[in-house]
Design an enzyme around this catalytic site. Structure first.
Site, PDB file in Angstrom:
ATOM      1  N   LYS A  88     -17.182  15.546  93.954  1.00 43.48           N
ATOM      2  CA  LYS A  88     -15.964  15.551  93.114  1.00 43.48           C
ATOM      3  C   LYS A  88     -14.722  15.570  94.002  1.00 43.48           C
ATOM      4  O   LYS A  88     -13.762  14.826  93.759  1.00 43.48           O
ATOM      5  CB  LYS A  88     -15.931  16.795  92.207  1.00 43.48           C
ATOM      6  N   LYS A 100     -20.168  26.522  95.907  1.00 47.40           N
ATOM      7  CA  LYS A 100     -20.514  27.020  94.572  1.00 47.40           C
ATOM      8  C   LYS A 100     -21.081  28.416  94.690  1.00 47.40           C
ATOM      9  O   LYS A 100     -21.707  28.743  95.711  1.00 47.40           O
ATOM     10  CB  LYS A 100     -21.570  26.117  93.915  1.00 47.40           C
ATOM     11  N   SER A 342      -7.355  22.791  90.066  1.00 43.32           N
ATOM     12  CA  SER A 342      -7.568  23.950  90.946  1.00 43.32           C
ATOM     13  C   SER A 342      -6.894  23.690  92.304  1.00 43.32           C
ATOM     14  O   SER A 342      -6.277  24.582  92.887  1.00 43.32           O
ATOM     15  CB  SER A 342      -9.058  24.173  91.193  1.00 43.32           C
TER      16      SER A 342
HETATM   17  P1  NAD Z   1     -18.681  26.198  76.762  1.00 44.77           P
HETATM   18  O1  NAD Z   1     -19.656  27.295  76.962  1.00 44.77           O
HETATM   19  O2  NAD Z   1     -17.258  26.506  76.474  1.00 44.77           O
HETATM   20  O3  NAD Z   1     -19.188  25.256  75.528  1.00 44.77           O
HETATM   21  C1  NAD Z   1     -20.481  24.741  75.449  1.00 44.77           C
HETATM   22  C2  NAD Z   1     -20.650  24.033  74.092  1.00 44.77           C
HETATM   23  O4  NAD Z   1     -21.949  23.433  74.067  1.00 44.77           O
HETATM   24  C3  NAD Z   1     -20.597  24.960  72.890  1.00 44.77           C
HETATM   25  O5  NAD Z   1     -19.999  24.299  71.806  1.00 44.77           O
HETATM   26  C4  NAD Z   1     -22.082  25.237  72.568  1.00 44.77           C
HETATM   27  O6  NAD Z   1     -22.299  25.565  71.202  1.00 44.77           O
HETATM   28  C5  NAD Z   1     -22.660  23.877  72.915  1.00 44.77           C
HETATM   29  N1  NAD Z   1     -24.085  23.954  73.235  1.00 44.77           N
HETATM   30  C6  NAD Z   1     -24.745  24.910  73.932  1.00 44.77           C
HETATM   31  N2  NAD Z   1     -26.070  24.621  73.971  1.00 44.77           N
HETATM   32  C7  NAD Z   1     -26.221  23.447  73.326  1.00 44.77           C
HETATM   33  C8  NAD Z   1     -27.339  22.647  73.025  1.00 44.77           C
HETATM   34  N3  NAD Z   1     -28.573  22.998  73.398  1.00 44.77           N
HETATM   35  N4  NAD Z   1     -27.134  21.503  72.332  1.00 44.77           N
HETATM   36  C9  NAD Z   1     -25.878  21.156  71.936  1.00 44.77           C
HETATM   37  N5  NAD Z   1     -24.786  21.882  72.180  1.00 44.77           N
HETATM   38  C10 NAD Z   1     -24.968  23.010  72.861  1.00 44.77           C
HETATM   39  O7  NAD Z   1     -18.838  25.258  78.033  1.00 44.77           O
HETATM   40  P2  NAD Z   1     -17.757  24.239  78.651  1.00 44.77           P
HETATM   41  O8  NAD Z   1     -16.897  24.967  79.623  1.00 44.77           O
HETATM   42  O9  NAD Z   1     -17.157  23.434  77.556  1.00 44.77           O
HETATM   43  O10 NAD Z   1     -18.731  23.318  79.532  1.00 44.77           O
HETATM   44  C11 NAD Z   1     -19.548  22.312  78.938  1.00 44.77           C
HETATM   45  C12 NAD Z   1     -20.111  21.429  80.036  1.00 44.77           C
HETATM   46  O11 NAD Z   1     -19.033  20.853  80.776  1.00 44.77           O
HETATM   47  C13 NAD Z   1     -20.983  22.164  81.069  1.00 44.77           C
HETATM   48  O12 NAD Z   1     -21.982  21.293  81.516  1.00 44.77           O
HETATM   49  C14 NAD Z   1     -20.019  22.439  82.197  1.00 44.77           C
HETATM   50  O13 NAD Z   1     -20.681  22.601  83.418  1.00 44.77           O
HETATM   51  C15 NAD Z   1     -19.180  21.167  82.146  1.00 44.77           C
HETATM   52  N6  NAD Z   1     -17.895  21.342  82.798  1.00 44.77           N
HETATM   53  C16 NAD Z   1     -16.948  22.178  82.248  1.00 44.77           C
HETATM   54  C17 NAD Z   1     -15.748  22.347  82.909  1.00 44.77           C
HETATM   55  C18 NAD Z   1     -14.667  23.214  82.332  1.00 44.77           C
HETATM   56  O14 NAD Z   1     -13.578  23.244  82.918  1.00 44.77           O
HETATM   57  N7  NAD Z   1     -14.869  23.889  81.218  1.00 44.77           N
HETATM   58  C19 NAD Z   1     -15.495  21.673  84.119  1.00 44.77           C
HETATM   59  C20 NAD Z   1     -16.475  20.814  84.645  1.00 44.77           C
HETATM   60  C21 NAD Z   1     -17.674  20.662  83.957  1.00 44.77           C
END
Ligand code: NAD
Length: 408
Positions: A88, A100, A342
């Protein structure tokens, strides 16, 4: 996960003309620390937690990457995620390598004070190998700005000077950046715009399905709705909602709970499997890993997939989609918005001068667009799938830095 990452890292380095020594160096983190953290619990007992910090490679600059608190954290996962962070940072051309961290714990079962003691204990345990010019942590799964604030405070106490640049994702009053909370979704939005433009489809009226309604998915649905796209499907851990005319996103945002759940309030729901196979222009997996696999890749109807989640598509499925002409914007490119902002936070901390949200958004857009165009160009000219193209663009900077330093 680590093995699949190593396979593509090797392919990328060999395609770029690097030899076996470079592959040997970059297929594993240069440093991996395992720590045991004793924490006094509220009932007076002591629980000992296991934590990790992986630093993939620091040839291009200090390492950078989030810390996750989750019961499923493993050493292998932390290692793979540190390599993804190198990719990234490389795609966005940030002066960093990847890092990480993770602690095996369940924050949902811990009190506020127990979480504070664990966060401070983790920083004490890894303090020798981290710092504003060594390795800079950030939030990740189930860690947030409050946890970053405790970690920054602990580090500042150990070093005996104020060190806002030690960690990013802090609250604004402690040197956080505007736009950090929405950065990932903003970045994914920009990737959808670029991918649709490359396919000649207008964003206005485009049909978007989003799996996951948490931090990444809900802000993304909001931005898409505001931009005039039709969000035809969303889902969460309980199920999915679908309306071919476009869902009422403001209403759903209003009703969702703090864990990103909303579909449990409705009767007529689809399954997550059905959501992935909806008739739409863009599918955005924004929930968890391994959702698009060899078992369902052939049934996916979207012509564009933008991976907001980390690792939602397996390698086999990536190849199947590429062969069918689906444009896949891979995670290491699509979700780079978080680490880019960040980086902006760290720059602002270093210069002690803070930017407006508008400045952050404009700079984020410029970096994401350049990243997309670099990867897309490699995909077209080298005739490789978008994931391999992203790995090539991502690992190039670190490999060049390693070579200039004379390590390999
Ligand atoms: P979060 O915990 O805020 O939200 C996760 C969402 O996924 C929720 O709506 C939950 O209900 C849903 N969920 C959980 N298990 C599920 C399943 N089995 N099937 C369908 N939906 C399901 O997480 P987030 O921060 O939004 O992150 C989501 C993804 O994005 C992750 O893979 C994370 O690594 C990636 N990501 C997030 C960020 C960030 O800044 N938030 C940055 C880079 C990558």
């Amino acid at each position: 996960m680590l093995q699949a990452t190593q396979t593509v890292i090797e392919q990328a380095l060999l395609s770029l003309g690097y030899g076996k020594e470079m592959v040997d160096l970059l297929r594993e983190p240069m440093r991996m620390m395992t720590v045991r953290i004793p924490v006094r619990m509220d009932d007076g007992s002591t629980q000992v937690f296991t934590g990790f910090r992986a630093q993939h490679n620091d040839a291009a600059g200090p390492t950078k990457g989030g810390v996750r608190f989750h019961p499923g954290v493993t050493a292998e996962e932390v290692k793979a995620l540190s390599i993804w962070m190198t990719l990234k940072c490389g795609i966005a051309d940030l002066p960093y390598g990847g890092g990480k961290g993770g602690v095996i714990c369940d924050p949902r079962r811990m009190s506020f004070r127990e979480l504070e003691r664990l966060s401070r204990g983790y920083v004490r345990a890894i303090s020798q190998i981290v710092g504003p010019t060594k390795d800079i942590p950030a939030p990740d799964v189930m860690t947030n700005s409050q946890i970053m604030a405790w970690m920054m405070d602990e580090y500042s106490r150990i070093r005996e000077f104020d060190s806002p640049g030690f960690i990013t994702g802090k609250p604004l009053v402690l040197g956080g950046s505007h736009g950090r909370e929405t950065a990932t979704a903003r970045g994914v939005t920009i990737m959808i715009e670029e991918a649709l433009a490359a396919s000649g489809i207008p964003l206005q009226g485009a049909r978007i399905a989003v799996q996951g309604f948490g931090n990444a998915g809900s802000f993304l649905a909001k931005f898409m709705h505001e931009a005039g796209a039709k969000v035809v499907g969303i889902s969460d851990v309980h199920g999915a909602l679908h309306d071919p005319e476009g869902l009422d996103i403001p209403h759903l945002l209003d009703r969702r709970d703090s864990f990103g759940a909303v579909t449990n309030l409705f009767k007529d729901t689809l399954s997550n499997e059905e959501l992935l196979e909806l008739e739409c222009d863009v599918l955005v997996p924004a929930a968890i890993e391994n959702q698009i696999t060899a078992a369902n890749a052939a049934r996916i109807k979207a012509k564009t997939i933008v991976e907001a989640a980390n690792g939602p598509t397996t390698l086999e499925a990536t190849h199947m989609l590429h062969d069918r002409g689906v444009l896949l914007v891979p995670d290491v490119l699509a979700s780079a918005g978080g680490v880019i902002v960040s980086y902006f936070e760290w720059v602002q901390n270093n210069q002690g001068y803070y930017w407006t949200e508008r400045e952050v958004d404009d700079k984020l857009r410029a970096m994401m667009v350049r990243g997309f165009r670099d990867v897309y160009e490699l995909h077209r000219t080298r005739r490789v799938d978008m994931r391999l193209a992203a790995y090539m663009a991502g690992v190039r900077k670190t490999a060049e830095a390693v070579r200039y330093r004379g390590w390999v």
